[in-house]
Enzyme design. Structure first.
Site, PDB file in Angstrom:
ATOM      1  N   ASP A  63      -5.012   1.519  10.802  1.00 36.93           N
ATOM      2  CA  ASP A  63      -6.437   1.301  11.042  1.00 36.93           C
ATOM      3  C   ASP A  63      -6.610   0.805  12.482  1.00 36.93           C
ATOM      4  OD1 ASP A  63      -9.054   0.064  11.008  1.00 36.93           O
ATOM      5  OD2 ASP A  63      -9.026   0.232   8.847  1.00 36.93           O
TER       6      ASP A  63
ATOM      7  N   PHE B 238     -14.240   2.914   4.483  1.00 35.45           N
ATOM      8  CA  PHE B 238     -13.252   2.231   3.642  1.00 35.45           C
ATOM      9  C   PHE B 238     -12.872   3.114   2.459  1.00 35.45           C
ATOM     10  CE2 PHE B 238     -11.742  -0.689   0.408  1.00 35.45           C
ATOM     11  CZ  PHE B 238     -10.863  -1.467   1.156  1.00 35.45           C
TER      12      PHE B 238
ATOM     13  N   GLU C 127       4.090   4.117   6.088  1.00 34.87           N
ATOM     14  CA  GLU C 127       2.904   3.254   5.972  1.00 34.87           C
ATOM     15  C   GLU C 127       1.790   4.026   5.265  1.00 34.87           C
ATOM     16  OE1 GLU C 127       1.495   0.613   5.618  1.00 34.87           O
ATOM     17  OE2 GLU C 127       1.364  -0.404   7.550  1.00 34.87           O
TER      18      GLU C 127
ATOM     19  N   LYS D 106      -6.870   6.198  11.018  1.00 34.50           N
ATOM     20  CA  LYS D 106      -8.291   6.187  11.396  1.00 34.50           C
ATOM     21  C   LYS D 106      -8.344   6.142  12.920  1.00 34.50           C
ATOM     22  CE  LYS D 106     -10.190   3.692   7.405  1.00 34.50           C
ATOM     23  NZ  LYS D 106     -10.759   2.404   6.952  1.00 34.50           N
TER      24      LYS D 106
ATOM     25  N   ASP E 145      -5.914  -0.371  -1.943  1.00 35.02           N
ATOM     26  CA  ASP E 145      -6.690  -1.228  -2.851  1.00 35.02           C
ATOM     27  C   ASP E 145      -8.054  -1.600  -2.306  1.00 35.02           C
ATOM     28  OD1 ASP E 145      -5.496  -2.912  -0.765  1.00 35.02           O
ATOM     29  OD2 ASP E 145      -6.372  -4.578  -1.894  1.00 35.02           O
TER      30      ASP E 145
ATOM     31  N   GLY F 266       0.775  -1.241   0.000  1.00 35.43           N
ATOM     32  CA  GLY F 266       0.000   0.000   0.000  1.00 35.43           C
ATOM     33  C   GLY F 266       0.800   1.282   0.000  1.00 35.43           C
TER      34      GLY F 266
HETATM   35  O1  LIG Z   1      -3.764  -0.943  11.328  1.00 37.67           O
HETATM   36  P1  LIG Z   1      -4.137  -2.271  10.741  1.00 37.67           P
HETATM   37  O2  LIG Z   1      -5.556  -2.674  11.093  1.00 37.67           O
HETATM   38  O3  LIG Z   1      -3.158  -3.348  11.062  1.00 37.67           O
HETATM   39  O4  LIG Z   1      -4.236  -2.110   9.160  1.00 37.67           O
HETATM   40  C1  LIG Z   1      -3.294  -1.420   8.403  1.00 37.67           C
HETATM   41  C2  LIG Z   1      -2.603  -2.318   7.421  1.00 37.67           C
HETATM   42  O5  LIG Z   1      -3.551  -2.829   6.481  1.00 37.67           O
HETATM   43  C3  LIG Z   1      -3.107  -2.561   5.168  1.00 37.67           C
HETATM   44  O6  LIG Z   1      -2.284  -3.569   4.676  1.00 37.67           O
HETATM   45  P2  LIG Z   1      -2.787  -4.864   3.889  1.00 37.67           P
HETATM   46  O7  LIG Z   1      -2.558  -6.056   4.760  1.00 37.67           O
HETATM   47  O8  LIG Z   1      -4.177  -4.637   3.375  1.00 37.67           O
HETATM   48  O9  LIG Z   1      -1.747  -5.006   2.699  1.00 37.67           O
HETATM   49  P3  LIG Z   1      -1.446  -4.067   1.444  1.00 37.67           P
HETATM   50  O10 LIG Z   1      -0.605  -2.909   1.966  1.00 37.67           O
HETATM   51  O11 LIG Z   1      -0.659  -4.955   0.562  1.00 37.67           O
HETATM   52  O12 LIG Z   1      -2.732  -3.604   0.828  1.00 37.67           O
HETATM   53  C4  LIG Z   1      -2.266  -1.300   5.323  1.00 37.67           C
HETATM   54  O13 LIG Z   1      -1.333  -1.170   4.277  1.00 37.67           O
HETATM   55  C5  LIG Z   1      -1.588  -1.494   6.647  1.00 37.67           C
HETATM   56  O14 LIG Z   1      -0.362  -2.182   6.529  1.00 37.67           O
HETATM   57  N1  LIG Z   2      -7.770  -0.104   0.994  1.00 37.56           N
HETATM   58  C1  LIG Z   2      -7.884   0.004   2.315  1.00 37.56           C
HETATM   59  N2  LIG Z   2      -7.129  -0.748   3.112  1.00 37.56           N
HETATM   60  C2  LIG Z   2      -7.288  -0.564   4.439  1.00 37.56           C
HETATM   61  N3  LIG Z   2      -6.651  -1.182   5.461  1.00 37.56           N
HETATM   62  C3  LIG Z   2      -7.151  -0.675   6.582  1.00 37.56           C
HETATM   63  N4  LIG Z   2      -8.098   0.262   6.329  1.00 37.56           N
HETATM   64  C4  LIG Z   2      -8.193   0.333   4.985  1.00 37.56           C
HETATM   65  C5  LIG Z   2      -9.006   1.121   4.103  1.00 37.56           C
HETATM   66  O1  LIG Z   2      -9.856   1.950   4.482  1.00 37.56           O
HETATM   67  N5  LIG Z   2      -8.796   0.901   2.768  1.00 37.56           N
END
Ligand SMILES: O=P(O)(O)OC[C@H]1O[C@H](OP(=O)(O)OP(=O)(O)O)[C@H](O)[C@@H]1O
Ligand SMILES: Nc1nc2[nH]cnc2c(=O)[nH]1
Length: 179
Positions: free
Chosen positions: A106, A155, A102, A134, A162, A48
């Site tokens: 969330d 979201f 990052e 958030k 993504d 991300g």
């Molecule tokens: O605070 P949290 O609840 O732990 O969520 C945050 C994580 O979720 C997403 O990663 P994801 O696992 O979706 O992978 P991506 O970055 O490849 O989309 C984002 O990039 C953070 O790393």
């Molecule tokens: N794409 C996406 N990934 C997340 N991971 C945690 N929160 C979110 C969100 O709002 N959007």
């Protein structure tokens, strides 16, 4: 405002690229001031954070390094169930000033886990720089020193984030339209 459809969901523009970049610059200015003379190591978390990291790094003017890391989930035979392992880190962080880059915090579990992993490597300091936070969803006590924007719990996609792996290439950030 524009609407995009990704798979079964619709999203509407919520933060245009120009506004994102202005706010990233504000945080980059703070980093440039705080890390003067420290040669920080930026660790961007894939997937991300790839767009945010690319924009942020071009605003960083102090000498610095960047590496890209990833948390791989896999189901192991451990009694605790699934585990997440930090991958791609191939440099010594002992005595270094580390800034995690990052896309979104969330629940905060990913960041809390990463900070814990990194502290075992004896860095001089570890700070978090997140494009989005958030606050309404945070489940752990986390100090996010460099938060570009705070957003509601909805979201979102775009600018690296993504929906089911699509939409990362959208220039603006979009919020889900609940139907
Ligand atoms: O605070 P949290 O609840 O732990 O969520 C945050 C994580 O979720 C997403 O990663 P994801 O696992 O979706 O992978 P991506 O970055 O490849 O989309 C984002 O990039 C953070 O790393
Ligand atoms: N794409 C996406 N990934 C997340 N991971 C945690 N929160 C979110 C969100 O709002 N959007």
């Amino acid at each position: 405002m524009s609407i995009v459809k990704i798979k079964d969901k619709s999203f509407k523009t919520s933060i245009p690229e120009a506004e994102i970049l202005k706010k990233v610059q504000v945080v980059a200015d703070r980093l440039n001031k705080d890390y003067e003379g420290k040669t920080p190591v930026f660790l961007a978390v894939l997937n991300g954070a790839f767009i945010f990291a690319a924009d942020l790094m071009r605003m960083i003017t102090v000498p610095s390094e960047i590496s890209f890391v990833k948390y791989a989930s896999y189901e192991g035979t451990f009694s605790t169930g699934s585990m997440k392992t930090l991958m791609g880190l191939n440099q010594d962080l002992a005595g270094r000033h580390v800034v995690i880059v990052e896309d979104i915090v969330d629940s905060g579990f990913t960041m809390a886990h990463m900070i814990e992993d990194l502290k075992k490597m004896n860095p001089a300091s570890v700070e978090v720089c997140s494009l989005l936070v958030k606050p309404g969803n945070l489940k752990v006590d986390l100090d996010i020193n460099y938060a570009v924007m705070k957003i509601p719990n909805d979201f979102i996609v775009g600018y690296g984030l993504d929906y089911d792996q699509e939409g990362r290439n959208l220039r603006d950030i979009y919020t889900i339209v609940e139907e």
